[in-house]
Design a protein around this motif. Structure first.
Motif, PDB file in Angstrom:
ATOM      1  N   VAL A 260      46.079  45.732  37.531  1.00 33.64           N
ATOM      2  CA  VAL A 260      46.930  44.552  37.357  1.00 33.64           C
ATOM      3  C   VAL A 260      47.829  44.425  38.577  1.00 33.64           C
ATOM      4  N   ALA A 261      47.656  43.353  39.330  1.00 31.78           N
ATOM      5  CA  ALA A 261      48.429  43.152  40.556  1.00 31.78           C
ATOM      6  C   ALA A 261      49.402  41.998  40.369  1.00 31.78           C
ATOM      7  N   ALA A 262      50.594  42.147  40.907  1.00 31.03           N
ATOM      8  CA  ALA A 262      51.576  41.066  40.850  1.00 31.03           C
ATOM      9  C   ALA A 262      51.210  39.984  41.861  1.00 31.03           C
ATOM     10  N   GLY A 263      51.636  38.759  41.596  1.00 30.32           N
ATOM     11  CA  GLY A 263      51.367  37.671  42.527  1.00 30.32           C
ATOM     12  C   GLY A 263      50.708  36.491  41.850  1.00 30.32           C
ATOM     13  N   ALA A 264      50.554  35.415  42.593  1.00 28.66           N
ATOM     14  CA  ALA A 264      50.012  34.177  42.034  1.00 28.66           C
ATOM     15  C   ALA A 264      48.500  34.234  41.857  1.00 28.66           C
ATOM     16  N   ARG A 265      47.811  35.089  42.612  1.00 34.92           N
ATOM     17  CA  ARG A 265      46.358  35.169  42.561  1.00 34.92           C
ATOM     18  C   ARG A 265      45.917  36.170  41.492  1.00 34.92           C
ATOM     19  N   SER A 266      44.895  35.806  40.745  1.00 37.10           N
ATOM     20  CA  SER A 266      44.377  36.687  39.706  1.00 37.10           C
ATOM     21  C   SER A 266      43.970  38.037  40.282  1.00 37.10           C
ATOM     22  N   PRO A 267      44.289  39.153  39.610  1.00 42.05           N
ATOM     23  CA  PRO A 267      43.821  40.453  40.068  1.00 42.05           C
ATOM     24  C   PRO A 267      42.306  40.591  39.980  1.00 42.05           C
ATOM     25  N   LYS A 268      41.672  39.646  39.298  1.00 47.43           N
ATOM     26  CA  LYS A 268      40.218  39.673  39.154  1.00 47.43           C
ATOM     27  C   LYS A 268      39.515  38.804  40.198  1.00 47.43           C
ATOM     28  N   ALA A 269      40.256  38.031  40.965  1.00 43.96           N
ATOM     29  CA  ALA A 269      39.657  37.037  41.857  1.00 43.96           C
ATOM     30  C   ALA A 269      38.738  37.674  42.898  1.00 43.96           C
ATOM     31  N   ASP A 270      39.171  38.764  43.522  1.00 41.24           N
ATOM     32  CA  ASP A 270      38.343  39.400  44.549  1.00 41.24           C
ATOM     33  C   ASP A 270      37.047  39.939  43.951  1.00 41.24           C
ATOM     34  N   ALA A 271      37.142  40.554  42.773  1.00 44.48           N
ATOM     35  CA  ALA A 271      35.948  41.101  42.122  1.00 44.48           C
ATOM     36  C   ALA A 271      34.974  39.986  41.754  1.00 44.48           C
ATOM     37  N   ILE A 272      35.501  38.872  41.261  1.00 42.04           N
ATOM     38  CA  ILE A 272      34.640  37.744  40.896  1.00 42.04           C
ATOM     39  C   ILE A 272      33.977  37.162  42.144  1.00 42.04           C
ATOM     40  N   GLU A 273      34.723  37.081  43.227  1.00 39.99           N
ATOM     41  CA  GLU A 273      34.159  36.563  44.473  1.00 39.99           C
ATOM     42  C   GLU A 273      32.999  37.442  44.956  1.00 39.99           C
ATOM     43  N   GLN A 274      33.159  38.748  44.887  1.00 38.56           N
ATOM     44  CA  GLN A 274      32.112  39.673  45.335  1.00 38.56           C
ATOM     45  C   GLN A 274      30.927  39.693  44.378  1.00 38.56           C
ATOM     46  N   LEU A 275      31.215  39.532  43.087  1.00 37.00           N
ATOM     47  CA  LEU A 275      30.154  39.601  42.075  1.00 37.00           C
ATOM     48  C   LEU A 275      29.290  38.350  42.078  1.00 37.00           C
ATOM     49  N   GLY A 276      29.904  37.194  42.296  1.00 38.08           N
ATOM     50  CA  GLY A 276      29.170  35.936  42.325  1.00 38.08           C
ATOM     51  C   GLY A 276      28.558  35.522  41.002  1.00 38.08           C
ATOM     52  N   PRO A 277      29.331  35.535  39.908  1.00 34.00           N
ATOM     53  CA  PRO A 277      28.761  35.119  38.624  1.00 34.00           C
ATOM     54  C   PRO A 277      28.635  33.604  38.519  1.00 34.00           C
ATOM     55  N   VAL A 278      27.810  33.163  37.587  1.00 32.77           N
ATOM     56  CA  VAL A 278      27.738  31.726  37.309  1.00 32.77           C
ATOM     57  C   VAL A 278      28.836  31.322  36.333  1.00 32.77           C
ATOM     58  N   VAL A 279      29.313  32.293  35.540  1.00 32.64           N
ATOM     59  CA  VAL A 279      30.364  32.041  34.555  1.00 32.64           C
ATOM     60  C   VAL A 279      31.344  33.214  34.563  1.00 32.64           C
ATOM     61  N   PHE A 280      32.610  32.909  34.385  1.00 34.07           N
ATOM     62  CA  PHE A 280      33.633  33.918  34.168  1.00 34.07           C
ATOM     63  C   PHE A 280      34.332  33.580  32.857  1.00 34.07           C
ATOM     64  N   VAL A 281      34.340  34.525  31.920  1.00 33.49           N
ATOM     65  CA  VAL A 281      34.926  34.318  30.596  1.00 33.49           C
ATOM     66  C   VAL A 281      36.161  35.204  30.453  1.00 33.49           C
ATOM     67  N   ASP A 282      37.298  34.606  30.141  1.00 37.64           N
ATOM     68  CA  ASP A 282      38.531  35.369  29.949  1.00 37.64           C
ATOM     69  C   ASP A 282      39.353  34.692  28.862  1.00 37.64           C
ATOM     70  N   ASP A 283      40.327  35.423  28.321  1.00 39.47           N
ATOM     71  CA  ASP A 283      41.192  34.854  27.288  1.00 39.47           C
ATOM     72  C   ASP A 283      42.624  34.667  27.792  1.00 39.47           C
ATOM     73  N   PHE A 284      42.833  34.865  29.113  1.00 36.40           N
ATOM     74  CA  PHE A 284      44.176  34.779  29.703  1.00 36.40           C
ATOM     75  C   PHE A 284      44.110  33.803  30.862  1.00 36.40           C
TER      76      PHE A 284
END
Length: 209
Positions: free
Chosen positions: A126-150
């Motif tokens: 969990v990283a502080a800041g305006a950008r999601s802590p998951k953004a870098d991982a999603i960018e590298q993973l390249g999914p067609v869908v990202f599902v979250d509840d937050f």
């Protein structure tokens, strides 16, 4: 890179019932299982009749959130079935969780033991800041869908990735406001999302990007 299109899935609140597990870890830390106060609360400390913690009592609770805890969080209702439905439809499922990396293996064990067809967990912390802590991982993973509840965890996610928000726990939910306009689809739970994919999956890219 996977030859199958990837669906990236959050864990707590999408796959696993962290709110229910919170009552168990409270019992483990303090020797008393709390009474449920509001089953429709978004945050577990609002769902259960518990006091605000700080100091030594907060440290005691966090100490109990160890490898044992993160390896046995119960699955949400129909979440396992939803994942098998998505897997059988040809998607590779990857869990992307804002969890400390030291518990990544425990989270994967949890998912496997529960019967999820998931072979990979990415723990982002969990990283502080305006950008999601998951953004870098999603960018590298390249999914067609990202599902979250937050909702804040969609900040910084590329527009090409379909953003599916699980709208659970309406009381005290952070999933409100103008940022909802950036969400592509809203679902009550993961089973409902899997039904959306069954009906509308042809609108998604056929390969990971």
């Amino acid at each position: 890179m996977s030859i199958k299109p990837i669906i990236a899935l959050d864990a707590d609140g999408v796959l696993l019932d962290y709110g229910l597990a919170y009552a168990s870890v409270w019992d483990r830390a303090f020797g008393q299982r709390p009474v449920e106060r509001d089953k429709d609360a978004y945050f577990p400390f609002h769902r259960w009749a518990v006091e605000f913690l700080d100091g030594d009592r907060l440290a005691a609770l966090r100490t109990c959130m160890d490898e044992q805890f993160w390896s046995c969080v119960p699955p949400l209702e129909r979440a396992v079935d939803a994942c098998h439905r998505l897997h059988d439809a040809g998607y590779e499922l990857v869990c992307v969780s804002a969890l400390a990396q030291q518990f990544e293996a425990a989270r994967l064990k949890n998912l496997r033991d529960a019967g999820f067809p998931i072979e990979r967990v990415i723990a982002t912390g969990v990283a502080a800041g305006a950008r999601s802590p998951k953004a870098d991982a999603i960018e590298q993973l390249g999914p067609v869908v990202f599902v979250d509840d937050f909702q804040p965890y969609f900040r910084g996610i590329a527009p090409s990735v379909h953003r599916a928000l699980i709208c659970r726990g309406p009381n005290g939910s952070p999933n409100v406001g103008p940022e909802l306009s950036q969400i592509h689809s809203l679902h009550a739970n993961l089973w409902e999302f899997s039904e959306w994919v069954r009906v509308h999956g042809s609108l998604l890219p056929s390969r990971a990007v």
